[in-house]
Write a protein that holds these residues in place. Structure first.
Motif, mmCIF file in Angstrom:
data_model
loop_
_atom_site.group_PDB
_atom_site.id
_atom_site.type_symbol
_atom_site.label_atom_id
_atom_site.label_comp_id
_atom_site.label_asym_id
_atom_site.label_seq_id
_atom_site.Cartn_x
_atom_site.Cartn_y
_atom_site.Cartn_z
ATOM 1 N N PRO A 426 0.770 -1.287 0.015
ATOM 2 C CA PRO A 426 0.019 0.055 -0.123
ATOM 3 C C PRO A 426 0.829 1.075 0.102
ATOM 4 O O PRO A 426 0.455 2.181 -0.644
ATOM 5 C CB PRO A 426 -0.656 -0.209 1.264
ATOM 6 C CG PRO A 426 -0.679 -1.667 1.696
ATOM 7 C CD PRO A 426 0.324 -2.094 1.372
ATOM 8 N N VAL A 427 1.950 1.270 0.720
ATOM 9 C CA VAL A 427 3.021 2.226 0.709
ATOM 10 C C VAL A 427 3.480 2.670 -0.647
ATOM 11 O O VAL A 427 3.278 3.908 -1.256
ATOM 12 C CB VAL A 427 4.308 2.230 1.643
ATOM 13 C CG1 VAL A 427 4.922 3.272 1.729
ATOM 14 C CG2 VAL A 427 3.789 1.785 3.036
ATOM 15 N N LEU A 428 3.891 1.975 -1.551
ATOM 16 C CA LEU A 428 4.433 2.079 -2.947
ATOM 17 C C LEU A 428 3.216 2.411 -3.683
ATOM 18 O O LEU A 428 3.327 3.344 -4.579
ATOM 19 C CB LEU A 428 5.154 0.678 -3.155
ATOM 20 C CG LEU A 428 5.801 0.985 -4.498
ATOM 21 C CD1 LEU A 428 6.834 2.010 -4.559
ATOM 22 C CD2 LEU A 428 6.506 -0.449 -4.917
ATOM 23 N N LEU A 429 2.237 1.621 -3.791
ATOM 24 C CA LEU A 429 0.820 2.148 -4.551
ATOM 25 C C LEU A 429 0.646 3.467 -4.387
ATOM 26 O O LEU A 429 0.339 4.275 -5.130
ATOM 27 C CB LEU A 429 -0.029 1.103 -4.295
ATOM 28 C CG LEU A 429 -0.003 -0.328 -4.807
ATOM 29 C CD1 LEU A 429 -1.108 -1.338 -4.555
ATOM 30 C CD2 LEU A 429 0.596 -0.468 -6.290
ATOM 31 N N GLU A 430 0.578 4.076 -3.073
ATOM 32 C CA GLU A 430 0.021 5.299 -2.652
ATOM 33 C C GLU A 430 1.022 6.141 -3.385
ATOM 34 O O GLU A 430 0.735 7.289 -4.016
ATOM 35 C CB GLU A 430 -0.177 5.530 -1.274
ATOM 36 C CG GLU A 430 -0.591 6.628 -0.744
ATOM 37 C CD GLU A 430 0.449 7.866 -0.286
ATOM 38 O OE1 GLU A 430 0.125 8.972 -0.838
ATOM 39 O OE2 GLU A 430 1.509 7.383 0.067
ATOM 40 N N SER A 434 0.161 8.804 -6.525
ATOM 41 C CA SER A 434 0.337 10.445 -6.450
ATOM 42 C C SER A 434 1.187 11.107 -7.426
ATOM 43 O O SER A 434 1.111 12.330 -7.806
ATOM 44 C CB SER A 434 1.258 10.733 -4.941
ATOM 45 O OG SER A 434 2.510 10.013 -5.221
ATOM 46 N N LEU A 435 1.644 10.148 -8.374
ATOM 47 C CA LEU A 435 2.376 10.752 -9.552
ATOM 48 C C LEU A 435 1.573 10.505 -10.933
ATOM 49 O O LEU A 435 2.237 10.748 -11.917
ATOM 50 C CB LEU A 435 3.734 9.722 -9.645
ATOM 51 C CG LEU A 435 4.752 9.971 -8.520
ATOM 52 C CD1 LEU A 435 5.774 9.051 -8.549
ATOM 53 C CD2 LEU A 435 5.234 11.377 -8.401
ATOM 54 N N GLN A 436 0.329 10.161 -10.801
ATOM 55 C CA GLN A 436 -0.156 9.790 -12.117
ATOM 56 C C GLN A 436 -0.375 11.175 -12.751
ATOM 57 O O GLN A 436 -0.439 12.298 -12.208
ATOM 58 C CB GLN A 436 -1.824 9.387 -11.825
ATOM 59 C CG GLN A 436 -1.835 7.723 -11.243
ATOM 60 C CD GLN A 436 -0.888 6.818 -12.101
ATOM 61 O OE1 GLN A 436 -1.390 6.628 -13.303
ATOM 62 N NE2 GLN A 436 0.174 6.251 -11.457
ATOM 63 N N GLY A 437 -0.746 11.130 -14.238
ATOM 64 C CA GLY A 437 -0.816 12.311 -14.921
ATOM 65 C C GLY A 437 0.584 12.955 -15.225
ATOM 66 O O GLY A 437 1.443 12.256 -15.313
ATOM 67 N N SER A 438 0.237 14.108 -16.132
ATOM 68 C CA SER A 438 1.580 14.964 -16.567
ATOM 69 C C SER A 438 2.487 15.093 -15.248
ATOM 70 O O SER A 438 1.903 15.675 -14.338
ATOM 71 C CB SER A 438 1.220 15.818 -17.551
ATOM 72 O OG SER A 438 0.460 16.728 -16.968
ATOM 73 N N ILE A 449 11.955 11.874 -8.856
ATOM 74 C CA ILE A 449 11.092 10.961 -8.199
ATOM 75 C C ILE A 449 10.344 10.123 -8.629
ATOM 76 O O ILE A 449 10.093 8.977 -8.337
ATOM 77 C CB ILE A 449 10.175 12.177 -6.953
ATOM 78 C CG1 ILE A 449 10.975 12.861 -6.317
ATOM 79 C CG2 ILE A 449 8.974 11.353 -6.110
ATOM 80 C CD1 ILE A 449 11.357 12.252 -5.000
ATOM 81 N N LYS A 450 9.627 10.582 -9.905
ATOM 82 C CA LYS A 450 8.945 9.676 -10.722
ATOM 83 C C LYS A 450 9.766 8.515 -11.094
ATOM 84 O O LYS A 450 9.390 7.390 -10.885
ATOM 85 C CB LYS A 450 8.199 10.384 -11.781
ATOM 86 C CG LYS A 450 7.201 9.505 -12.564
ATOM 87 C CD LYS A 450 6.633 10.017 -13.794
ATOM 88 C CE LYS A 450 5.273 10.569 -13.284
ATOM 89 N NZ LYS A 450 4.235 11.053 -14.709
ATOM 90 N N ASP A 451 11.016 8.714 -11.680
ATOM 91 C CA ASP A 451 12.006 7.825 -11.997
ATOM 92 C C ASP A 451 12.334 6.841 -11.038
ATOM 93 O O ASP A 451 12.175 5.703 -11.034
ATOM 94 C CB ASP A 451 13.206 8.603 -12.359
ATOM 95 C CG ASP A 451 14.322 7.566 -12.685
ATOM 96 O OD1 ASP A 451 14.401 6.938 -13.769
ATOM 97 O OD2 ASP A 451 15.281 7.420 -11.814
ATOM 98 N N ALA A 452 12.260 7.328 -9.891
ATOM 99 C CA ALA A 452 12.823 6.497 -8.532
ATOM 100 C C ALA A 452 11.624 5.580 -8.156
ATOM 101 O O ALA A 452 11.829 4.310 -7.973
ATOM 102 C CB ALA A 452 13.109 7.449 -7.587
#
Length: 974
Positions: A426-430, A434-438, A449-452
């Motif tokens: 759940p931690v990772l999915l959250e 939080s990074l969905q979209g452009s 952060i998105k790359d990581a």
């Protein structure tokens, strides 16, 4: 060798041996080699290297010769062993003074003392350890350091001995000196800390060197000197003290200049502290239980909280992460599924782990790993811009996880996520949601952060199988991100294609493959080197079980061309190997359909082979590519021979140094070249000269060697055997003297194939091997698989070359001193008795045909064995006869009347040229051309005509009535 007179001579020769002039150097080395076994030589060397007034290079050479002499001549059982008197003198001389001024020579003296100690301590050298203990107490800095250096090397060497008696001696030694070693370490550590506080950095550096050496001694004693160290209060006290000392040393690092010698030694000492803990955990996991809580608290505090800011350094972080990883993964700390089967120690350790890894702790570790340690650094981004290929190699290859920070953090994340996936999913999915979209292109941190986070999702792919709908994510988000061309979005493009590569073997619908191929082609066309290479590092068409050739064919030409262009553009050996591997996989998957597109690759490979002369691993990759190319091209691979055959020649020539790396792949290439060759060329025939030396190796490659020999036999037996039969027969005779049962069978199968292909000349060519085959049959060879092959060989000779069989029978009668008929009777009897050893239907039918070929006969022995021959024949009929459901009659299912080109389905490999040759050979083989049913009928009819009705009837009465009834049923209609 008289010491006084010899010293001057030896010194002179040693001086000459340090010369750069080979004319002076070579004779000196030869003279020293002759002196190695002379009594007194090592006493002279000792005098020379302990004389500090002599030239350093001469003393250095004297030490090396002394050290090498210990390896060769110190043990009592060694040839030219040193006398006990000289060894006693040498031992005493080695520990008289610890005052060597040159560091390198001092290290070599310490090592050679340790080598002597390995053999003699403590029995022949009881005074060594007490002398060292006293010497490290002296006030003189140089003597103290040299004694401590020797103490370390001796301890290290004795700790490495593994025999039970040696372990016991080391336990006794440890118990006698452990307290002293602890106090010595504490003394030097306290001295160092005091000197740092007063700002005396030079003195602190010297004390730190002694701290480091005494800690090295303690490491060996602690890890290897106790059976159950947790019962020893001093051991546990020392291990607990490490954490406090580490804190003190880490704080010291703030006040020491980064470029100073002291700083370098300090970091080495800090790393050594962690190595003590890691070694102890590895060797004594249950004794480590009392340290689990403190180790986790310490490591997590310094690596995942602000406590480590400003004091930790990369290698220390790596070591702390390794400590956490080893505790998390340690099997000794994992209870059985049935708790009652677990030991109390395991349950206690598991309880401590569970209490520590609470939800907040795990969440913080996960977040810090992803959003701090996974982030690309400025240095990495700069490297990406300036040298994208090196960046890719560094990122995807790099060092082992144990030593490099990025791989280490990723491995720790994988292990913790696997162990605690229900908590961390759940931690990772959250974080993903939080990074969905452009993403804002101007926000570099958001992109990193998105790359990581995407990196984390790729690493945890198997754990997230049930929690992530990857197909939807690919269609709705990831595909679009692959198409963003903005330069700042490069990290995301690279990570997305890598992420797809990670998930493709986990959860990715086959229907989406064409869309993916389109995306990869676009990346190749855009020259996005890093993204393409990252994908190729985690994806291989061969390992993709959902790969469908029909889906890939529309992209084959463009993809193959673009991959080939990439192969030409990249410069690093590792990168070329990766691209070449993917090209090989594509060729392997599409097979013959690659033919229109390989021209460019075929032209380029000779150049690449020449350029890779110093890179044997790249040459291995080229060999693998050639293997798949030959398989894909089939008979057209003959056009590659000008390049292909010299490559095979070099790779399989054991007199050439590269064969060590290239032999296995070279043999595979040789084999597929023969299997796909339409005809035998003189050059292909000449390469077989390499085989004799290969057979002498008797290595694990022997099986492929026999396959190659068989391939030559099927390709052109007459030319091949005419040139090499005699050499081959000699090699086989030597091999059979000392070979495994499996190897023996491989040799015999070659002989069997020769007889199958050339029944007239074959027995003559391999005549020296046949008597042992005959003896094996009549002696009742005990291994069924060997006996089966013996009978296959003899069946060929008896059925297809009766004249040679008669000669062989006469030779055996002469050798064994028995009558012809007696030997023939023994052979038939054993053949009938051991028929069950033969499992292959072809060989079973061959046996029946061979024994029937002895009929008709008036020979009393053959008539005496008539019952057995008929029994074998009826067994053969049961093996090969099938009933026609329409007519109700029987037919021989092994009969082949004409050659049909086999049609391979998409899932099957097309037939090779060798497959076709075997099919053509079968059309001439009695097993496939002679009806067993017809043969039995004709032989029985001929026997009846020879004996007359009454005689034949009497002969048939020797056969069991049930067997006769079965025979009559099979022969209905004749």
């Amino acid at each position: 060798m008289d010491l006084n007179s010899a010293s001057t001579v030896v010194l002179q020769v040693l001086t000459q041996a340090t010369s750069q002039d080979t004319a002076v150097l070579k004779p000196a080395e030869e003279q020293l080699k002759q002196w190695e076994t002379q009594p007194g030589f090592y006493s002279v060397l000792l005098n020379i290297f302990t004389n500090h007034s002599l030239d350093v290079n001469v003393r250095w050479l004297a030490v090396l010769y002394f050290k090498n002499g210990i390896d060769r001549y110190w043990r009592r059982v060694a040839p030219h062993a040193l006398s006990e008197e000289e060894k006693t003198t040498l031992r005493a001389g080695l520990i008289t003074n610890f005052n060597e001024p040159v560091n390198q020579i001092a290290t070599q003296i310490s090592v050679l003392i340790a080598k002597v100690a390995r053999v003699d301590c403590p029995r022949q050298w009881p005074e060594l350890i007490p002398t060292l203990v006293e010497s490290v107490k002296v006030q003189d800095d140089l003597q103290q350091h040299r004694a401590l250096l020797t103490f370390y090397h001796v301890t290290k060497t004795l700790a490495s001995k593994r025999l039970a008696a040696d372990r016991k001696l080391f336990y006794d030694l440890t118990s006698s000196i452990y307290s002293f070693a602890c106090s010595l370490w504490n003394h030097h550590t306290d001295t160092f800390l005091q000197q740092i506080c007063t700002g005396d950095e030079a003195a602190a550096a010297n004390s730190l060197e002694r701290t480091l050496l005494s800690l090295k001694v303690l490491r060996k004693l602690t890890v290897h000197g106790f059976v159950e160290p947790h019962w020893n209060a001093e051991v546990m006290g020392f291990l607990h003290a490490i954490f406090e000392r580490l804190k003190q040393f880490l704080q010291c690092s703030r006040s020491i200049r980064a470029e100073s010698i002291c700083r370098d030694r300090l970091e080495k000492t800090i790393i050594l502290f962690t190595k003590v803990l890691l070694d102890f955990l590895d060797q004594h996991p249950f004794s480590f239980t009392a340290l689990i809580q403190r180790s986790l608290e310490f490591s997590v505090s310094y690596v995942f909280t602000e406590a480590g800011e400003g004091v930790v350094f990369e290698q220390f972080i790596v070591q702390c992460m390794n400590l956490i990883k080893m505790i998390v993964k340690n099997y000794a700390y994992k209870p059985s599924k049935n708790i009652e089967d677990s030991s109390p120690e395991t349950l206690e350790a598991h309880k401590i782990k569970t209490a520590f890894f609470t939800y907040p702790t795990l969440m913080e570790i996960c977040r810090r790993l992803v959003t701090h340690y996974f982030l690309l650094t400025k240095e990495e981004l700069t490297m990406w811009e300036e040298d994208p290929e090196s960046f890719t190699v560094e990122e995807t290859g790099g060092d082992s996880w144990k030593y490099s920070l990025r791989p280490c953090t990723e491995v720790l994340f994988i292990d913790i996520f696997h162990e605690y996936n229900q908590t961390l999913t759940p931690v990772l999915l959250e974080m993903v949601h939080s990074l969905q979209g452009s993403t804002n292109m101007e926000n570099t941190n958001a992109i990193l952060i998105k790359d990581a986070v995407y990196n984390a999702v790729g690493l945890a792919a198997y754990e997230l199988f049930d929690s992530v709908d990857f197909d939807q994510w690919f269609k709705n988000q990831l595909l679009a991100e692959l198409q963003v061309s903005h330069d700042r979005y490069k990290p995301i493009r690279r990570r997305v294609i890598w992420l797809i590569g990670q998930w493709i073997s986990v959860k990715f619908k086959s229907d989406l493959r064409p869309v993916l191929y389109e995306a990869i082609r676009n990346l190749l066309q855009d020259r996005d080197l890093v993204s393409v290479l990252f994908f190729l590092n985690v994806y291989s068409p061969v390992d993709d079980f959902e790969f469908r050739t029909d889906q890939f064919l529309p992209y084959l030409e463009s993809m193959f061309t673009l991959l080939f262009q990439l192969l030409q553009e990249v410069t690093q050996c590792d990168t070329k190997m990766h691209v070449l591997h993917v090209l090989s996989c594509v060729i392997e998957r599409v097979n013959m359909q690659i033919r229109p597109y390989v021209g460019c690759l075929v032209q380029y490979l000779p150049l690449l082979w020449k350029q890779s002369e110093e890179h044997n691993m790249l040459r291995c990759a080229i060999l693998t590519t050639l293997i798949h190319l030959v398989q894909g091209l089939g008979a057209d691979s003959k056009n590659l021979y000008p390049f292909l055959l010299p490559v095979i020649q070099l790779s399989t020539d054991v007199s050439q140094p590269p064969h060590v790396y290239l032999l296995e792949d070279g043999l595979e290439l040789w084999l597929v070249t023969l299997e796909n060759s339409p005809c035998l060329t003189p050059e292909l025939l000449r390469i077989f000269q390499n085989m004799s030396a290969l057979l002498e190796l008797s290595s694990e490659n022997l099986k492929n060697c026999f396959k190659i020999i068989n391939a030559y036999i099927f390709l052109s037996s007459s030319e091949f055997l005419q040139m090499y039969a005699a050499d081959l027969c000699r090699s086989f005779c030597e091999l059979l003297k000392d070979i495994t049962t499996e190897g023996q069978v491989q040799v015999l199968k070659v002989v069997e194939n020769v007889l199958k292909v050339n029944p007239v000349l074959g027995p003559q060519m391999f005549q020296p091997l046949l008597p042992s085959v005959f003896r094996g049959i009549i002696d009742g060879e005990r291994y069924p698989v060997v006996m089966s092959t013996y009978l296959g060989i003899m069946g060929r000779v008896l059925l297809q070359n009766a004249r040679f069989f008669s000669l062989l029978l006469s030779q055996m009668a002469c050798e064994l001193g028995q009558e012809l008929d007696q030997i023939l009777g023994n052979m038939i009897e054993m053949w009938v008795d051991r028929m069950d050893n033969i499992t292959q239907p072809e060989r079973r039918k061959l046996s029946a045909l061979a024994l029937l070929s002895l009929l008709p006969s008036l020979n009393s022995v053959i008539q005496d064995k008539f019952c057995g021959i008929i029994n074998i024949s009826v067994e053969g009929l049961h093996d090969v006869m099938t009933e026609d459901s329409e007519t109700g009659t029987y037919k021989d299912c092994m009969l082949m009347s004409h050659f049909e080109e086999p049609k391979a389905t998409e899932d099957e490999e097309p037939p090779t040229e060798q497959d076709k040759r075997k099919k053509m050979l079968a059309l001439k083989d009695p097993v496939h051309t002679v009806s067993l049913q017809q043969f039995i009928y004709e032989k029985l009819k001929a026997q009846q005509e020879l004996l007359g009705e009454q005689g034949f009837h009497a002969l048939m009465e020797t056969v069991d009535t049930e067997i006769v009834a079965q025979l009559q049923e099979f022969l209905q209609g004749f």
